[in-house]
Design a protein around this motif. Sequence first.
Motif, PDB file in Angstrom:
ATOM      1  N   VAL A  28     -17.607 -65.262 -17.657  1.00 36.34           N
ATOM      2  CA  VAL A  28     -17.108 -66.432 -16.929  1.00 36.34           C
ATOM      3  C   VAL A  28     -17.757 -67.678 -17.517  1.00 36.34           C
ATOM      4  CG1 VAL A  28     -16.898 -67.563 -14.691  1.00 36.34           C
ATOM      5  CG2 VAL A  28     -16.839 -65.052 -14.834  1.00 36.34           C
ATOM      6  N   VAL A  29     -16.942 -68.598 -17.973  1.00 33.78           N
ATOM      7  CA  VAL A  29     -17.428 -69.840 -18.582  1.00 33.78           C
ATOM      8  C   VAL A  29     -17.127 -71.001 -17.648  1.00 33.78           C
ATOM      9  CG1 VAL A  29     -17.364 -71.328 -20.610  1.00 33.78           C
ATOM     10  CG2 VAL A  29     -16.889 -68.885 -20.844  1.00 33.78           C
ATOM     11  N   GLY A  30     -18.126 -71.824 -17.377  1.00 31.50           N
ATOM     12  CA  GLY A  30     -17.935 -73.036 -16.600  1.00 31.50           C
ATOM     13  C   GLY A  30     -18.057 -74.260 -17.498  1.00 31.50           C
ATOM     14  N   VAL A  46     -11.618 -76.291 -22.752  1.00 38.41           N
ATOM     15  CA  VAL A  46     -11.074 -75.173 -21.969  1.00 38.41           C
ATOM     16  C   VAL A  46     -10.244 -74.258 -22.857  1.00 38.41           C
ATOM     17  CG1 VAL A  46      -9.394 -74.595 -20.174  1.00 38.41           C
ATOM     18  CG2 VAL A  46     -11.173 -76.298 -19.727  1.00 38.41           C
ATOM     19  N   GLN A  47      -9.421 -74.856 -23.715  1.00 39.95           N
ATOM     20  CA  GLN A  47      -8.608 -74.056 -24.627  1.00 39.95           C
ATOM     21  C   GLN A  47      -9.496 -73.260 -25.582  1.00 39.95           C
ATOM     22  OE1 GLN A  47      -5.360 -73.768 -24.485  1.00 39.95           O
ATOM     23  NE2 GLN A  47      -4.883 -72.678 -26.375  1.00 39.95           N
ATOM     24  N   GLY A  55     -13.103 -64.096 -19.955  1.00 35.15           N
ATOM     25  CA  GLY A  55     -12.394 -63.416 -18.878  1.00 35.15           C
ATOM     26  C   GLY A  55     -11.937 -64.371 -17.808  1.00 35.15           C
ATOM     27  N   LEU A  56     -12.705 -65.434 -17.605  1.00 36.06           N
ATOM     28  CA  LEU A  56     -12.369 -66.462 -16.616  1.00 36.06           C
ATOM     29  C   LEU A  56     -13.001 -67.772 -17.053  1.00 36.06           C
ATOM     30  CD1 LEU A  56     -12.340 -66.066 -12.762  1.00 36.06           C
ATOM     31  CD2 LEU A  56     -13.318 -68.116 -13.782  1.00 36.06           C
ATOM     32  N   VAL A  57     -12.248 -68.842 -16.931  1.00 35.17           N
ATOM     33  CA  VAL A  57     -12.749 -70.181 -17.242  1.00 35.17           C
ATOM     34  C   VAL A  57     -12.587 -71.053 -16.012  1.00 35.17           C
ATOM     35  CG1 VAL A  57     -12.501 -72.235 -18.688  1.00 35.17           C
ATOM     36  CG2 VAL A  57     -12.145 -69.963 -19.688  1.00 35.17           C
ATOM     37  N   ARG A  58     -13.673 -71.696 -15.613  1.00 29.32           N
ATOM     38  CA  ARG A  58     -13.596 -72.668 -14.519  1.00 29.32           C
ATOM     39  C   ARG A  58     -13.984 -74.037 -15.067  1.00 29.32           C
ATOM     40  NH1 ARG A  58     -15.147 -71.328 -10.080  1.00 29.32           N
ATOM     41  NH2 ARG A  58     -15.739 -69.143 -10.299  1.00 29.32           N
ATOM     42  N   TRP A  59     -13.377 -75.062 -14.490  1.00 25.43           N
ATOM     43  CA  TRP A  59     -13.625 -76.424 -14.949  1.00 25.43           C
ATOM     44  C   TRP A  59     -13.928 -77.303 -13.745  1.00 25.43           C
ATOM     45  CZ3 TRP A  59     -11.464 -81.143 -13.904  1.00 25.43           C
ATOM     46  CH2 TRP A  59     -11.847 -82.194 -14.746  1.00 25.43           C
ATOM     47  N   LEU A  70      -4.833 -78.052 -16.206  1.00 20.44           N
ATOM     48  CA  LEU A  70      -3.926 -77.042 -15.646  1.00 20.44           C
ATOM     49  C   LEU A  70      -2.556 -77.059 -16.315  1.00 20.44           C
ATOM     50  CD1 LEU A  70      -4.758 -77.206 -11.843  1.00 20.44           C
ATOM     51  CD2 LEU A  70      -5.399 -75.426 -13.483  1.00 20.44           C
ATOM     52  N   GLN A  71      -2.121 -78.230 -16.763  1.00 24.27           N
ATOM     53  CA  GLN A  71      -0.842 -78.297 -17.469  1.00 24.27           C
ATOM     54  C   GLN A  71      -0.888 -77.482 -18.754  1.00 24.27           C
ATOM     55  OE1 GLN A  71       0.246 -82.388 -18.074  1.00 24.27           O
ATOM     56  NE2 GLN A  71       0.312 -82.840 -15.877  1.00 24.27           N
ATOM     57  N   ARG A  72      -2.032 -77.516 -19.414  1.00 28.12           N
ATOM     58  CA  ARG A  72      -2.167 -76.781 -20.664  1.00 28.12           C
ATOM     59  C   ARG A  72      -2.558 -75.328 -20.425  1.00 28.12           C
ATOM     60  NH1 ARG A  72      -0.576 -76.441 -25.957  1.00 28.12           N
ATOM     61  NH2 ARG A  72      -1.895 -74.867 -26.907  1.00 28.12           N
ATOM     62  N   ARG A  73      -3.468 -75.094 -19.477  1.00 27.37           N
ATOM     63  CA  ARG A  73      -3.991 -73.753 -19.234  1.00 27.37           C
ATOM     64  C   ARG A  73      -4.029 -73.494 -17.739  1.00 27.37           C
ATOM     65  NH1 ARG A  73      -3.316 -71.526 -23.530  1.00 27.37           N
ATOM     66  NH2 ARG A  73      -2.242 -70.325 -21.944  1.00 27.37           N
ATOM     67  N   PRO A  74      -2.887 -73.074 -17.160  1.00 28.63           N
ATOM     68  CA  PRO A  74      -2.794 -72.876 -15.712  1.00 28.63           C
ATOM     69  C   PRO A  74      -3.669 -71.741 -15.200  1.00 28.63           C
ATOM     70  CG  PRO A  74      -0.806 -72.084 -16.799  1.00 28.63           C
ATOM     71  CD  PRO A  74      -1.597 -72.819 -17.836  1.00 28.63           C
ATOM     72  N   GLU A  75      -4.205 -70.904 -16.096  1.00 28.81           N
ATOM     73  CA  GLU A  75      -5.088 -69.817 -15.683  1.00 28.81           C
ATOM     74  C   GLU A  75      -6.451 -70.326 -15.229  1.00 28.81           C
ATOM     75  OE1 GLU A  75      -3.975 -70.428 -18.722  1.00 28.81           O
ATOM     76  OE2 GLU A  75      -3.055 -68.674 -19.662  1.00 28.81           O
ATOM     77  N   THR A  76      -6.765 -71.548 -15.579  1.00 28.97           N
ATOM     78  CA  THR A  76      -8.095 -72.097 -15.323  1.00 28.97           C
ATOM     79  C   THR A  76      -8.337 -72.306 -13.834  1.00 28.97           C
ATOM     80  OG1 THR A  76      -7.925 -73.243 -17.451  1.00 28.97           O
ATOM     81  CG2 THR A  76      -9.676 -73.963 -15.943  1.00 28.97           C
TER      82      THR A  76
END
Length: 280
Positions: A28-30, A46-47, A55-59, A70-76
């Motif tokens: 998990v990366v913050g 983020v990209q 496995g998971l990215v939080r911003w 979120l527009q670029r990487r909605p998984e975030t």
Amino acid sequence: MVESWTLRDCWEVIPRPGKSDDKYSRGVVGLRTGSEMYPGAAVLGVQGAWGAGAGLVRWVGDPDVGRLVLQRRPETVIGAGRADAWVVGSGTDPEQRTEAETAAVRELLAGDVPVVLDAGCLDLAEPDHTAPLVITPHEGEFLRLAERLNLPMGENRTENVLRVAQHLNAVVLRKGSTTRVVEPGGSGVVVTSGTPWLATAGTGDVLAGAIGTVIAQARAADLWRAVATAAWLHGRAGRLASGDSLPGPNGDPMVGRPITALAVADALPYAVADVLAEIS
């Protein structure tokens, strides 16, 4: 110092996902990155984190910037929470940083989760941190940091990087055509996997995100080895994006073509695949 970090060195650091893995076990990366002035840095970092295999990215940051992320990487995931590594400072200006943001970064530095200090937060690099620390200055930032710390600089660039690493008790990645990664105990490498086409805006933001991912995943590895691996992957991604890693008409390396930072981030998964596929 080891002469050069190699694909095999990376293979020993990068974990392969297994059947029992989930998004948390894969790292998990913050990130606390980007700003109203430089919102793209948040998107690129983020990209880069996702591209390196998180496995998971939080911003965490300005809501308007978060919408671009979120527009670029909605998984975030937007908002604070647990992380195995933090990346802070990319795309920020210390003169514009709020007291609340400074306090938040200092709290991370006083914790036990690895922190990557980049760009606009390099002024917060001090020896009194408790978190495992990585700093990622380019040449100008490195010299300004050494001046602020009152550290003399000589002709030997590797010794200069070691001097800063020892003073700060931190892993130092000094960016350049030859990237140097040095840890306080004296271990370190040069990374030459890149291409001159990487000299373009935003590639450092991508690198910071990738560093966060490899640190978050490679928990059992030495911190500096994870940093060197991320730098190698970033360089390889630059070559893949520019095409200068492909054979030319006469078997010689191609000159390549201009690239953007986002193209480098998009090529990171293929750089990871090269590592895992070429030695199996």
